[in-house]
Design an enzyme around this catalytic site. Structure first.
Site, PDB file in Angstrom:
ATOM      1  N   SER A 141      46.472 129.723  64.823  1.00 54.48           N
ATOM      2  CA  SER A 141      45.145 130.017  65.373  1.00 54.48           C
ATOM      3  C   SER A 141      44.735 131.415  64.923  1.00 54.48           C
ATOM      4  CB  SER A 141      45.192 129.986  66.909  1.00 54.48           C
ATOM      5  OG  SER A 141      43.986 130.470  67.458  1.00 54.48           O
ATOM      6  N   TYR A 154      48.990 131.808  75.168  1.00 58.91           N
ATOM      7  CA  TYR A 154      48.629 131.088  73.934  1.00 58.91           C
ATOM      8  C   TYR A 154      48.702 132.021  72.733  1.00 58.91           C
ATOM      9  CZ  TYR A 154      45.531 128.363  70.802  1.00 58.91           C
ATOM     10  OH  TYR A 154      44.986 127.662  69.748  1.00 58.91           O
TER      11      TYR A 154
HETATM   12  N1  LIG Z   1      39.940 123.457  68.272  1.00 63.91           N
HETATM   13  C1  LIG Z   1      39.973 124.713  67.918  1.00 63.91           C
HETATM   14  O1  LIG Z   1      38.939 125.356  67.804  1.00 63.91           O
HETATM   15  C2  LIG Z   1      41.289 125.390  67.621  1.00 63.91           C
HETATM   16  C3  LIG Z   1      41.281 126.742  67.312  1.00 63.91           C
HETATM   17  C4  LIG Z   1      42.474 127.375  67.008  1.00 63.91           C
HETATM   18  C5  LIG Z   1      43.653 126.650  67.018  1.00 63.91           C
HETATM   19  N2  LIG Z   1      43.642 125.342  67.348  1.00 63.91           N
HETATM   20  C6  LIG Z   1      44.912 124.629  67.352  1.00 63.91           C
HETATM   21  O2  LIG Z   1      44.779 123.427  66.637  1.00 63.91           O
HETATM   22  C7  LIG Z   1      45.583 122.416  67.218  1.00 63.91           C
HETATM   23  C8  LIG Z   1      44.728 121.208  67.576  1.00 63.91           C
HETATM   24  O3  LIG Z   1      43.673 121.626  68.398  1.00 63.91           O
HETATM   25  P1  LIG Z   1      42.642 120.598  69.036  1.00 63.91           P
HETATM   26  O4  LIG Z   1      41.456 121.368  69.409  1.00 63.91           O
HETATM   27  O5  LIG Z   1      42.513 119.413  68.167  1.00 63.91           O
HETATM   28  O6  LIG Z   1      43.424 120.233  70.381  1.00 63.91           O
HETATM   29  P2  LIG Z   1      43.304 118.986  71.374  1.00 63.91           P
HETATM   30  O7  LIG Z   1      42.071 118.189  71.099  1.00 63.91           O
HETATM   31  O8  LIG Z   1      43.522 119.533  72.746  1.00 63.91           O
HETATM   32  O9  LIG Z   1      44.559 118.127  70.971  1.00 63.91           O
HETATM   33  C9  LIG Z   1      45.834 118.597  71.262  1.00 63.91           C
HETATM   34  C10 LIG Z   1      46.835 117.573  70.779  1.00 63.91           C
HETATM   35  O10 LIG Z   1      48.140 118.041  71.160  1.00 63.91           O
HETATM   36  C11 LIG Z   1      48.827 116.987  71.765  1.00 63.91           C
HETATM   37  N3  LIG Z   1      49.739 117.468  72.808  1.00 63.91           N
HETATM   38  C12 LIG Z   1      49.515 118.414  73.757  1.00 63.91           C
HETATM   39  N4  LIG Z   1      50.580 118.521  74.553  1.00 63.91           N
HETATM   40  C13 LIG Z   1      51.501 117.628  74.107  1.00 63.91           C
HETATM   41  C14 LIG Z   1      52.805 117.254  74.524  1.00 63.91           C
HETATM   42  N5  LIG Z   1      53.399 117.790  75.573  1.00 63.91           N
HETATM   43  N6  LIG Z   1      53.461 116.297  73.812  1.00 63.91           N
HETATM   44  C15 LIG Z   1      52.876 115.709  72.775  1.00 63.91           C
HETATM   45  N7  LIG Z   1      51.640 116.012  72.321  1.00 63.91           N
HETATM   46  C16 LIG Z   1      50.970 116.953  72.990  1.00 63.91           C
HETATM   47  C17 LIG Z   1      47.759 116.113  72.414  1.00 63.91           C
HETATM   48  O11 LIG Z   1      48.292 114.819  72.517  1.00 63.91           O
HETATM   49  P3  LIG Z   1      47.741 113.752  73.578  1.00 63.91           P
HETATM   50  O12 LIG Z   1      46.675 113.000  72.838  1.00 63.91           O
HETATM   51  O13 LIG Z   1      48.933 112.936  73.890  1.00 63.91           O
HETATM   52  O14 LIG Z   1      47.219 114.546  74.755  1.00 63.91           O
HETATM   53  C18 LIG Z   1      46.619 116.227  71.411  1.00 63.91           C
HETATM   54  O15 LIG Z   1      46.720 115.234  70.423  1.00 63.91           O
HETATM   55  C19 LIG Z   1      46.263 123.049  68.444  1.00 63.91           C
HETATM   56  O16 LIG Z   1      47.546 123.524  68.088  1.00 63.91           O
HETATM   57  C20 LIG Z   1      45.346 124.218  68.755  1.00 63.91           C
HETATM   58  O17 LIG Z   1      46.015 125.268  69.409  1.00 63.91           O
HETATM   59  C21 LIG Z   1      42.487 124.691  67.659  1.00 63.91           C
END
Ligand SMILES: NC(=O)c1ccc[n+]([C@@H]2O[C@H](COP(=O)([O-])OP(=O)(O)OC[C@H]3O[C@@H](n4cnc5c(N)ncnc54)[C@H](OP(=O)(O)O)[C@@H]3O)[C@@H](O)[C@H]2O)c1
Length: 250
Positions: A141, A154
């Protein structure tokens, strides 16, 4: 130079939604067989179907990242059916936006377990069987190198994942395995819904970004495909920000 991933077996954690879904689609379009991870198989079926509808190959691989025994069982099952994972994308992540006084050891450990310990363990287990030419891509991130208030656990976890990326690049490099990270900026995923719907915050963050807008989830995939591909054969230990210029914007 090639971006072709035909013959690769790509494990993408958190592939059921958000950025992980787009990464899974991107890797499958480049030719990889995708092991689509998430907690619940029902949540993975739509992405598997979407990949298959485009002529790609994907298999759901459900397990909770906090459950070490389930993780090991799933990896063994996948290896026995499809061979060793050759591309690992540690995308799944959780967030805890509570302020510092509320982040006791239980809360911090719970977040680190999903955002740092589980990716560490997956790297260790997958790398144990990964052949030369293998690729690891960690989704960190912009909260790795910079910080906002109210996000300490985080930020610490993602900074740790950046450091782990460098450490494993050094350790696995001699085996011909590259280890890199992509650092997303602000993407309009489900996880960010509250911020996207808050007009003031959404506009502030867009203005703070060089491109003047939030990222579309599909815009994460190109960087991951690149780092997973033969085109990135001499790139290792790097974190590539995919942030519309957020980090470089003063
Ligand atoms: N979106 C952004 O703007 C942004 C910015 C910076 C970094 N990121 C990083 O990018 C990545 C994806 O972000 P996102 O926005 O797509 O997040 P998201 O929509 O919240 O998706 C998170 C994913 O992680 C999985 N997950 C969470 N806890 C888990 C557990 N205990 N066991 C197995 N799977 C688990 C969830 O699976 P389930 O479907 O089973 O819940 C989901 O598929 C993350 O690492 C986040 O920190 C995102």
């Amino acid at each position: 130079m090639s971006f072709d991933l035909t013959g690769k077996v790509a494990l993408v954690t958190g592939a059921g939604r958000g950025l992980g879904r787009e990464i899974a689609l991107g890797l499958a379009r480049a030719g990889a067989l995708v092991l689509a991870h998430g907690r619940r198989v029902e949540a993975l079926e739509p992405v598997v179907e979407a990949i298959e509808a485009e002529g790609g190959r994907a298999v759901p691989l459900p397990f909770d990242l906090g459950d070490e025994a389930a993780l090991e069982t799933a990896l063994n099952w996948a290896r026995s059916h499809f061979g060793p994972v050759t591309v690992l994308v540690n995308n799944a992540g959780a967030r805890d936006r509570r302020p510092l006084p509320e982040l006791d050891r239980v809360a911090v450990r719970a977040l680190l377990e999903i955002d740092l310990v589980a990716p560490f363990d997956l790297c260790r287990r997958v790398a144990g069987h990964m052949p030369e030419g293998g690729r690891i891509v960690n989704v960190t991130s912009i909260a790795g190198p910079i910080a906002r208030a109210g996000d300490a656990a985080y930020t610490a976890a993602k900074g740790g994942l950046d450091a782990l990326t460098r450490a494993l690049s050094a350790e696995l490099g001699p085996r011909g395995i590259t280890v890199n990270a992509v650092a997303p900026g602000y993407f309009a995923t489900e996880a960010n819904r509250a911020m996207v719907e808050d007009k003031e915050i959404a506009a502030f963050l867009a203005k703070r970004t060089s491109l003047g807008r939030w990222g579309e989830p599909s815009e994460i995939a190109g960087a991951v495909v690149f780092l997973a591909s033969p085109a990135a054969s001499y790139v290792s230990g790097q974190t590539l920000a995919v942030d519309g210029g957020y980090l470089s914007h003063f």
